[in-house]
Enzyme design. Sequence first.
Site, PDB file in Angstrom:
ATOM      1  N   HIS A   1     -10.272  -4.878   0.180  1.00  0.00           N
ATOM      2  CA  HIS A   1      -8.803  -5.168   0.500  1.00  0.00           C
ATOM      3  C   HIS A   1      -9.404  -6.716   0.542  1.00  0.00           C
ATOM      4  CE1 HIS A   1      -4.614  -5.478   0.030  1.00  0.00           C
ATOM      5  NE2 HIS A   1      -4.979  -4.362   0.786  1.00  0.00           N
TER       6      HIS A   1
ATOM      7  N   LYS B   1      14.449   7.005  -8.022  1.00  0.00           N
ATOM      8  CA  LYS B   1      15.197   5.389  -7.236  1.00  0.00           C
ATOM      9  C   LYS B   1      16.493   5.664  -7.594  1.00  0.00           C
ATOM     10  CE  LYS B   1      12.626   3.333 -10.964  1.00  0.00           C
ATOM     11  NZ  LYS B   1      11.089   1.027 -10.611  1.00  0.00           N
TER      12      LYS B   1
ATOM     13  N   LYS C   1      19.360   3.156  -5.941  1.00  0.00           N
ATOM     14  CA  LYS C   1      20.358   2.529  -7.119  1.00  0.00           C
ATOM     15  C   LYS C   1      21.845   2.684  -7.788  1.00  0.00           C
ATOM     16  CE  LYS C   1      16.212   0.472  -9.026  1.00  0.00           C
ATOM     17  NZ  LYS C   1      15.866   0.182 -10.366  1.00  0.00           N
TER      18      LYS C   1
ATOM     19  N   LYS D   1      24.032   1.827  -4.737  1.00  0.00           N
ATOM     20  CA  LYS D   1      24.083   0.061  -4.744  1.00  0.00           C
ATOM     21  C   LYS D   1      22.813  -0.217  -3.943  1.00  0.00           C
ATOM     22  CE  LYS D   1      28.637  -1.187  -7.125  1.00  0.00           C
ATOM     23  NZ  LYS D   1      28.356   0.265  -7.809  1.00  0.00           N
TER      24      LYS D   1
ATOM     25  N   SER E   1      19.677  -0.271  -2.146  1.00  0.00           N
ATOM     26  CA  SER E   1      17.508  -1.243  -2.116  1.00  0.00           C
ATOM     27  C   SER E   1      17.020   0.839  -2.341  1.00  0.00           C
ATOM     28  CB  SER E   1      17.079  -1.785  -1.739  1.00  0.00           C
ATOM     29  OG  SER E   1      16.143  -1.761  -1.623  1.00  0.00           O
TER      30      SER E   1
ATOM     31  N   TYR F   1       4.775  -1.381  10.638  1.00  0.00           N
ATOM     32  CA  TYR F   1       4.302  -2.295   9.361  1.00  0.00           C
ATOM     33  C   TYR F   1       4.219  -2.067   8.170  1.00  0.00           C
ATOM     34  CZ  TYR F   1       0.688  -5.282   7.029  1.00  0.00           C
ATOM     35  OH  TYR F   1       0.381  -6.427   6.170  1.00  0.00           O
TER      36      TYR F   1
ATOM     37  N   SER G   1       3.965  -4.177   4.314  1.00  0.00           N
ATOM     38  CA  SER G   1       4.034  -5.927   3.807  1.00  0.00           C
ATOM     39  C   SER G   1       4.863  -5.966   2.516  1.00  0.00           C
ATOM     40  CB  SER G   1       2.668  -5.538   3.648  1.00  0.00           C
ATOM     41  OG  SER G   1       2.253  -4.121   2.501  1.00  0.00           O
TER      42      SER G   1
ATOM     43  N   SER H   1       5.008  -9.510  -0.189  1.00  0.00           N
ATOM     44  CA  SER H   1       4.056 -10.991  -0.226  1.00  0.00           C
ATOM     45  C   SER H   1       4.934 -12.466  -0.738  1.00  0.00           C
ATOM     46  CB  SER H   1       3.860 -10.833  -1.947  1.00  0.00           C
ATOM     47  OG  SER H   1       3.320 -11.498  -3.282  1.00  0.00           O
TER      48      SER H   1
ATOM     49  N   THR I   1       0.007 -11.876   2.280  1.00  0.00           N
ATOM     50  CA  THR I   1       0.651 -11.419   2.659  1.00  0.00           C
ATOM     51  C   THR I   1       1.289 -11.351   4.078  1.00  0.00           C
ATOM     52  OG1 THR I   1       1.180  -8.610   3.203  1.00  0.00           O
ATOM     53  CG2 THR I   1      -0.288  -9.680   3.591  1.00  0.00           C
TER      54      THR I   1
END
Length: 587
Positions: free
Chosen positions: A341, A417, A421, A424, A426, A450, A452, A454, A463
Amino acid sequence: MVKPCSLVKPCHLVKPVSAGRLAGRYLSHQRGLPGLPVPPLQQTCQRYITALEPIVEADELKRTRSLLEEFQRAGGLGERLQRGLEKRAQGSENWLSDWWVQVAYLEYRMPVVVHSSPGLVLPRMDFTDQQGQIKFAAKLIAGVLDFKTMIDNETLPVEFLGGKPLCMNQYYEVLSSCRIPGLKRDSVVNHAKSPAPPKHITVVHNFQFFVLDVYHSDGSPLTADQLRVQLEKICRASAPAGARPLGILTTQHRDSWGKTYQLLMQDETNRASVSAIQRSIFTLCLDPARPQTSGDSYRSAAAVQMLHGGGSGGNSGNRWFDKTLQFIVGEDGTCGANYEHAPAEGPPIVALIDHVVEYTRKPEPERRHSASLPTPQKLHFNITAEVQRDIEEAERSMDTLAQDLDMRVMVFGHFGKNVPKSHKMSPDAFVQMALQLAYYRMYQHCCATYESASLRMFRRGRTDTIRSASSASAAFVKAFDGPRTQVCVRPAAPVPTPNTSRARPLCDDRSLCFPLVPSKTDCVMCFGPVVPNGYGVCYNPMDDHINFAVSSFNSCQDTDSARMARAVEAALLDMKTLLDQTPQAKL
């Protein structure tokens, strides 16, 4: 250089793999990226308190507020540290990234196996013998080299989000790089930047390592058919004749491996062989077939193979876990990858793998004569009695860790997903709330979480952390199983979207690590828990299903990966039922 900022508007954290891509050269945009700003001291402290609110008791929260007030006082420690950060930001490309790599990875002394390096499970491939294994592996190599051409020519399409370019630096750190063990701190070497970049990969079969040159003398890559011929030579030259599993040394605690590494490298032959592995573009691990299973049991067993190899009786010695990128191809069609990583986060790895999987599906090109290809070079090692004792100790330690890991892969097939969607919402926010609900139902309290995200909108960004457990999520999960009038369902505002990474949790109580790893390929990434009494949950939402990998440790009596997976499934179904019963808002 970065100017200190008096006010930072919260930025949306992005999932680069879904960003748009436009052709462009690496350095042409890299210098134009903004530097990572230093958040104001007051904002940092306030967000810390906000993160603590749903997971600590009132008296502890009150004491923490008092400590933060002292920390922030004029002329106090907080202001001095803030000035130090701002000064560092003014003199560096990214004030955080180097610290992040050093503290989160290179100074982290637990084994990279399970504790740091993720595994990635690909869909089972359509072959069940060595001939099919070799044929697929050859196309896989060719696909990586095809991707590498874009990196070498700096023609890799730059990722854009909202018309703004994202940092592409991590793509240039993945190939030809390797972690080097040290006594107190490791390092990473990238040989792609050397005057004579490597032209070979490492292939390991039956615990035996080989150098396979993948370019001709004129610089052109070997074709898939030529690579197949070379892999056949390697398999014939590496019969299972009791070779010692040197690669299992890379599963050790980093301090132990650092000491063994020094012993190993005292021998000239060993230095040359280890250097060949470290310099290679990547490592290809050819594994034997495993006992036949199906469904989620197969996927869970495959995740174990990608994550740590199954112990000394499996394939843990058929790896070199310090290599940044290892592709794993089993004789039974089990395929995937493991990556160290430190050099990069998940998106570059996933993007490369998406490219490779797509490449392997293309028709085979016209064959080229292979008679003049040199025989791949077998790497030799001189193993002293002391190193042999370390190998045996590494086998025992790896077996203990393998037996302790409780890994469950679940394909949630009821919907994907598409459902959030359609409301409406996420998809990531929807799944994150389902995970919070599942955990609360199991333990009747919230805990540090936690996720992560970007920071690649900034130069050399790595990150940051999304604290998915919030006062709002706590109110939601506590109200969910009560009277329905207490639950408010509405379309989600834009939310930060994460990728995969590692970090230590906010507190020392039971903690969760829930990264989203979106991919075009129907795969799932997996990793171990970040704390002994926590869970690691990775998920990849597809249109009509969601892939989950849930991990915990058997040595903790309070955790149970299978139970957590069932709780997540129930939470997702119950949340969909609630949505179906709730009139959709008109926007």
